[in-house]
Design a protein around this motif. Structure first.
Motif, short mmCIF file in Angstrom:
data_model
loop_
_atom_site.label_atom_id
_atom_site.label_comp_id
_atom_site.label_asym_id
_atom_site.label_seq_id
_atom_site.Cartn_x
_atom_site.Cartn_y
_atom_site.Cartn_z
N SER A 169 -63.00 49.06 91.52
CA SER A 169 -63.22 50.29 90.82
C SER A 169 -62.79 51.53 91.63
N ALA A 170 -63.21 51.63 92.96
CA ALA A 170 -62.93 52.61 93.76
C ALA A 170 -61.55 52.95 93.86
N ASP A 171 -60.79 52.12 93.58
CA ASP A 171 -59.18 52.13 93.74
C ASP A 171 -58.37 52.81 92.42
N ILE A 172 -59.12 52.89 91.47
CA ILE A 172 -58.73 53.48 90.21
C ILE A 172 -57.95 54.71 90.51
N GLY A 173 -56.49 54.92 90.07
CA GLY A 173 -55.72 56.02 90.17
C GLY A 173 -54.85 55.89 91.42
N GLN A 174 -55.24 55.08 92.40
CA GLN A 174 -54.40 54.86 93.65
C GLN A 174 -53.01 53.92 93.11
N THR A 175 -52.18 54.20 93.82
CA THR A 175 -51.01 53.10 93.63
C THR A 175 -51.39 51.76 94.14
N LYS A 176 -51.01 50.66 93.25
CA LYS A 176 -51.46 49.33 93.68
C LYS A 176 -50.88 48.89 95.01
N VAL A 177 -49.83 49.52 95.37
CA VAL A 177 -49.11 49.10 96.88
C VAL A 177 -50.36 49.41 97.80
N ALA A 178 -50.94 50.73 97.56
CA ALA A 178 -51.61 51.36 98.65
C ALA A 178 -52.80 50.67 98.68
N SER A 179 -53.44 50.17 97.32
CA SER A 179 -54.67 49.50 97.25
C SER A 179 -54.66 48.12 97.95
N ALA A 180 -53.73 47.21 97.59
CA ALA A 180 -53.42 45.97 98.18
C ALA A 180 -53.13 46.22 99.59
N ALA A 181 -52.57 47.38 100.22
CA ALA A 181 -52.26 47.30 101.60
C ALA A 181 -53.74 47.48 102.30
N ALA A 182 -54.61 48.20 101.82
CA ALA A 182 -55.78 48.45 102.35
C ALA A 182 -56.75 47.19 102.35
N ALA A 183 -56.58 46.51 101.12
CA ALA A 183 -57.33 45.15 101.03
C ALA A 183 -56.74 43.95 102.15
N ILE A 184 -55.59 44.05 102.37
CA ILE A 184 -54.80 43.23 103.24
C ILE A 184 -55.39 43.63 104.75
N ALA A 185 -55.44 44.74 105.03
CA ALA A 185 -55.65 45.46 106.28
C ALA A 185 -57.23 44.93 106.64
N ARG A 186 -58.06 45.01 105.76
CA ARG A 186 -59.78 44.50 105.81
C ARG A 186 -59.64 42.86 105.81
#
Length: 257
Positions: free
Chosen positions: A76-93
């Motif tokens: 929910s906190a990723d709404i509005g972000q690009t999907k690549v940025a959101s996915a990259a952040a999830a991968i980094a975690r």
């Protein structure tokens, strides 16, 4: 590998088909994931968790509320972000070992060749035929294996196109004209279905990169979620295919010489 990596990937290293050598191959692998939605989310997360060294993430879209029912790389906190940025952040975690490159644009025939020259494998997690056809043709020309997935309503499918002479390609399976293109936004999709198909794509990628097992090359695996049925169909190259048919014709001409 260092001690932390040996512990992180210990359950995979225990697999005799993969072993330490296969895990090292994964760590040095470079993969393109085209589409970070329902299919691309589990693909990206599982390949990162498994230790693939570098993921190139490509998707022009932004996260919307309607995505969250099935696209598990985003919240929910990723709404509005690009999907690549959101996915990259999830991968980094999930795994700091995995490096990512984010491309928030639609890739076409002009951009794909240079991009494929940098990777060992491509995964088609897109949702339209135009993108699938362009990626298939570019992979075929570059000799890069392609793992293709699709899911809509309750049904999904996975196939591997090896890109070598004698292999079928995506255009052998689907013609460009007359396809009734169906999308999740118009026909719906069951949330776990994309997880099942995306996980299968990740499994095929893991086997290809790790050099183990038998891939789905020249096969189409079809899943019917309502019935709980699996079917496996053998794919044959189409001599009239506009992408790979000319290769076969050229080979026959050389043989006659």
């Amino acid at each position: 590998m260092n001690d932390e990596q040996l512990l992180r990937y210990s359950r995979q290293i225990l697999l005799p088909e993969l072993d330490l050598a296969g895990q090292r191959r994964l760590l040095h692998s470079r993969v393109l994931i085209l589409g970070l939605g329902g299919l691309g989310s589990p693909v990206a997360l599982y390949l990162a968790a498994a230790g693939v060294g570098r993921l190139v993430l490509a998707d022009p879209d932004r996260v919307e509320l309607s995505n969250l029912q099935r696209q598990i790389a985003h919240g929910s906190a990723d709404i509005g972000q690009t999907k690549v940025a959101s996915a990259a952040a999830a991968i980094a975690r999930l795994n700091p070992d995995c490096q990512t490159r984010s491309l928030g644009q639609r890739l076409d025939a002009e951009h794909l060749p240079a991009l494929l020259a940098e990777v060992d494998l491509a995964l088609d997690c897109s949702d339209n035929f135009a993108t699938r056809f362009a990626l298939n043709q570019a992979c075929r020309r570059a000799g890069v294996p392609l793992v293709s997935g699709a899911a809509v309503r309750w049904e999904g499918q996975v196939a591997v196109f090896g890109g070598q002479p004698g292999d079928a390609c995506y255009r052998c399976l689907y013609t460009e004209a007359g396809e009734d293109e169906q999308t999740c936004s118009t026909t719906g999709v069951a949330a776990p279905l994309v997880g099942i198909i995306g996980s299968l794509q990740a499994m095929e990628a893991l086997k290809l990169l790790g050099g183990c097992g038998e891939s789905l090359s020249n096969r189409l695996l079809i899943y019917d979620g309502l019935r709980g049925d699996w079917r496996s169909l053998r794919l044959r190259p189409d001599p009239q295919c506009p992408v790979c048919g000319s290769e076969d014709r050229g080979q026959k001409t050389e043989d006659r010489r």
